[in-house]
Design an enzyme around this catalytic site. Structure first.
Site, PDB file in Angstrom:
ATOM      1  N   GLU A 200     -58.039   2.987  40.811  1.00 31.66           N
ATOM      2  CA  GLU A 200     -59.501   3.115  40.655  1.00 31.66           C
ATOM      3  C   GLU A 200     -60.190   2.806  41.991  1.00 31.66           C
ATOM      4  O   GLU A 200     -61.093   1.962  42.055  1.00 31.66           O
ATOM      5  CB  GLU A 200     -60.002   2.220  39.505  1.00 31.66           C
ATOM      6  CG  GLU A 200     -59.398   2.606  38.176  1.00 31.66           C
ATOM      7  CD  GLU A 200     -60.037   1.963  36.955  1.00 31.66           C
ATOM      8  OE1 GLU A 200     -60.935   1.119  37.097  1.00 31.66           O
ATOM      9  OE2 GLU A 200     -59.635   2.334  35.824  1.00 31.66           O
ATOM     10  N   GLU A 334     -53.798   5.058  32.554  1.00 35.42           N
ATOM     11  CA  GLU A 334     -54.468   3.995  31.791  1.00 35.42           C
ATOM     12  C   GLU A 334     -55.248   4.665  30.683  1.00 35.42           C
ATOM     13  O   GLU A 334     -56.136   5.485  30.952  1.00 35.42           O
ATOM     14  CB  GLU A 334     -55.436   3.180  32.668  1.00 35.42           C
ATOM     15  CG  GLU A 334     -54.753   2.125  33.498  1.00 35.42           C
ATOM     16  CD  GLU A 334     -55.723   1.215  34.230  1.00 35.42           C
ATOM     17  OE1 GLU A 334     -56.779   0.880  33.662  1.00 35.42           O
ATOM     18  OE2 GLU A 334     -55.410   0.857  35.373  1.00 35.42           O
TER      19      GLU A 334
HETATM   20  O1  AHR Z   1     -56.715  -2.246  31.951  1.00 37.38           O
HETATM   21  C1  AHR Z   1     -57.737  -3.059  32.368  1.00 37.38           C
HETATM   22  C2  AHR Z   1     -58.442  -2.535  33.621  1.00 37.38           C
HETATM   23  O2  AHR Z   1     -59.096  -1.338  33.326  1.00 37.38           O
HETATM   24  C3  AHR Z   1     -57.570  -2.185  34.794  1.00 37.38           C
HETATM   25  O3  AHR Z   1     -57.238  -3.290  35.564  1.00 37.38           O
HETATM   26  C4  AHR Z   1     -58.428  -1.240  35.571  1.00 37.38           C
HETATM   27  O4  AHR Z   1     -57.679  -0.324  36.320  1.00 37.38           O
HETATM   28  C5  AHR Z   1     -59.268  -0.570  34.495  1.00 37.38           C
HETATM   29  O5  AHR Z   1     -60.591  -0.541  34.834  1.00 37.38           O
END
Ligand code: AHR
Length: 529
Positions: A200, A334
């Site tokens: 990110e 994610e």
């Molecule tokens: O999964 C929790 C967080 O969500 C992670 O650290 C980040 O990459 C995302 O914003």
């Protein structure tokens, strides 16, 4: 007299039972599901069933790592119960050490006999003991038989630090770093299957513009090398660039910029995957509860999760423009449900319950990935243990498997299976002003040669009768498992761990026709013969 009363009781209950049965059949919707194995499509990469384990809350510490001196049964500090559970779902890869944590992680603090104690400012500001570092992560992977997906620190680290980490992990020649690794207990080089270059980077990873990130990507891609001799020709390490986190212009511009650069890339840098993050959250300011909810929240949340389809379609279309041969994978590394933290928990630990709704949500998303298997070749649910949509919840020595875990287990036959397209009329499930497809389904030819069919009945009130037709096959029957529970918010707890567990299901075909009777709000996986 007593006998007459007893006979009357039996007659009444038989009549009542057949009334219920009639109601079940009368309410059951019927769908025709047709598939043709001669039209087989892309391979459903086993990496679609990947996991994500960040140094966050009790995800790593307690969830995986308890230390060798713990009373909790462990192998070199790693929980035995968790390892056994994860082995059973054949985890293909684990993304580590973050998340946002990765861009503040300095690997040297987590090796050797003396670990540096630091803080975890992203997640609750708690102490990070660094007792779970490179060697412990690799040992854990060895124990569960998964591949390493290591995210290097682009945000607050340097390219030299990342390059040296990879040399430390993968060199086989007697460099100083190779010798240090051997002195720390691992003579043979480790394998690193996947390299995440930042996380990110448009946000917690450093608030970079696409142009700034691209400059970093090229440098990291060039110099962060994998030296493992076994990974030079075959099994080469795949590099995954930071990709979008939504569908607005900010994200489409990001994908455009990275993919355009990829199209023009020269020999000196490479990327094999573009990451995408997408959580299911109806309202970030006022998040849904993970337990103790009703049908309205069930319907709204599942409707929201189906946005995954549009998001993948949107970014895939941009990728197709610059990479029509689909060399670059879209890695949804994610994803999952994100609810309000459980009352009383540290809000920085992202602790939530996991209900039948999450089981249904997993099936819907895995099916979306499978339908896009030609482009989506990796996905990592967030997160593996005790954080967000977890497979496993622990409380010190106690462990419970979630509905999400069981759906992953049921989907094991789809790992590396070949997608088989199917046609069906999904129908509509409506609750209040929310409407979504009543039924979802996928089919695939497994590596075991069997035809596997998954059907999700989203409707929490009505059963479904599924008529399965496979072109050219005179079906004899089907067998597998189905997951449902009394309520949409049913959960497994340490005290009652078997409320949401799969049950065997089978059906015999008659005159070559197969009918499966599926409960409301259920996920079913069967092989057909
Ligand atoms: O999964 C929790 C967080 O969500 C992670 O650290 C980040 O990459 C995302 O914003």
């Amino acid at each position: 007299m007593i006998l007459i009363q007893r006979v009357r009781q039996i007659l009444v209950s038989v009549a009542f039972f057949s009334l219920i049965q009639t109601a079940f059949v009368a309410q059951a919707q019927t769908i025709e599901l047709s598939l043709d194995t001669s039209k087989a499509g892309a391979r459903i990469d086993r990496n679609l069933f990947g996991q994500f384990a960040e140094h966050l809350g009790h995800g790593v510490y307690e969830g995986i790592w308890v230390g060798a001196d713990s009373k909790i049964p462990n192998t070199r500090g790693i929980r035995k119960d968790v390892v056994a559970a994860l082995k059973a779902i054949k985890v293909p890869n684990v993304r580590w050490p973050g998340g946002c944590f990765a861009d503040e992680y300095h690997w040297r603090k987590g090796i050797g006999p003396q670990r540096t104690v630091t803080l975890n400012p992203n997640w609750g500001g708690v102490i990070e003991p660094n007792t779970f570092g490179t060697h412990e992560f690799m040992d854990f992977l060895d124990q569960i038989r998964a591949e390493a997906y290591v995210s290097v620190n682009v945000g607050s680290g340097t390219v030299q630090e990342a390059a040296e980490w990879l040399e430390y992990m993968t060199a086989s020649q007697p460099t100083t770093l190779e010798k240090e690794r051997a002195a720390n207990g691992h003579g043979a080089p480790y394998k690193v299957g996947y390299l995440g270059i930042g996380n990110e980077s448009w946000d917690c990873g450093g608030n970079m513009t696409p142009e700034y990130y691209l400059d970093q990507l090229k440098i990291y891609s060039r110099f962060v090398r994998n030296y493992n001799p076994a990974q030079q020709d075959k099994e080469q390490m795949l590099k995954i660039a930071v990709g979008p986190g939504g569908d607005g212009p900010r994200w489409t511009e990001w994908t455009e910029a990275i993919m355009k650069a990829y199209q023009q890339h020269t020999w000196s840098w490479e990327m094999n995957g573009l990451s995408m993050h997408n959580y299911t959250v109806v309202n970030w300011q006022d998040k849904f509860k993970s337990e103790g909810f009703g049908e309205t929240e069930y319907a709204k949340f599942l409707k929201e999760t189906l946005n995954m389809e549009g998001l993948i379609a949107k970014h895939s279309a941009i990728m197709d423009k610059y990479d029509p041969q689909k060399k670059v994978a879209l890695a949804v590394d994610e994803w999952g449900s994100w609810y309000a933290p459980l009352p009383g928990s540290n809000p920085g630990f992202l602790v939530q319950q996991n209900s039948l709704r999450d089981g249904v949500l997993v099936a819907l998303n895995l099916n979306i990935f499978a339908r896009h298997a030609d482009r989506v070749r990796m996905a990592n649910i967030a997160q593996m243990i005790n954080v967000l949509q977890a497979m496993i919840l622990t409380d010190k020595e106690k462990m419970v498997l979630t509905p999400t875990y069981y759906v992953y287990k049921m989907y094991v036959p789809f790992q590396d299976a070949t997608f088989v397209p199917m046609t069906f009329d999904a129908g509509t499930y409506t609750h209040g002003d929310v409407s979504l497809p009543r039924v979802d389904a996928i089919a695939a030819k497994g590596t075991d040669g069997k035809i596997w069919v998954e059907v999700t009945n989203v409707d929490p009130n009505q059963a479904v009768e599924v008529h399965v037709n496979v072109a050219g096959m005179n079906l004899r029957g089907a067998s597998g498992e189905t997951l449902t529970a009394p309520k949409v918010d049913s959960i497994n707890t340490f005290e009652a761990p078997n409320t949401v567990v799969p049950k065997a299901i089978s059906a015999k075909a008659s005159a070559g026709k197969l009918t499966l009777k599926l409960e409301p709000k259920s996920v079913t996986v069967v092989s057909v013969e």
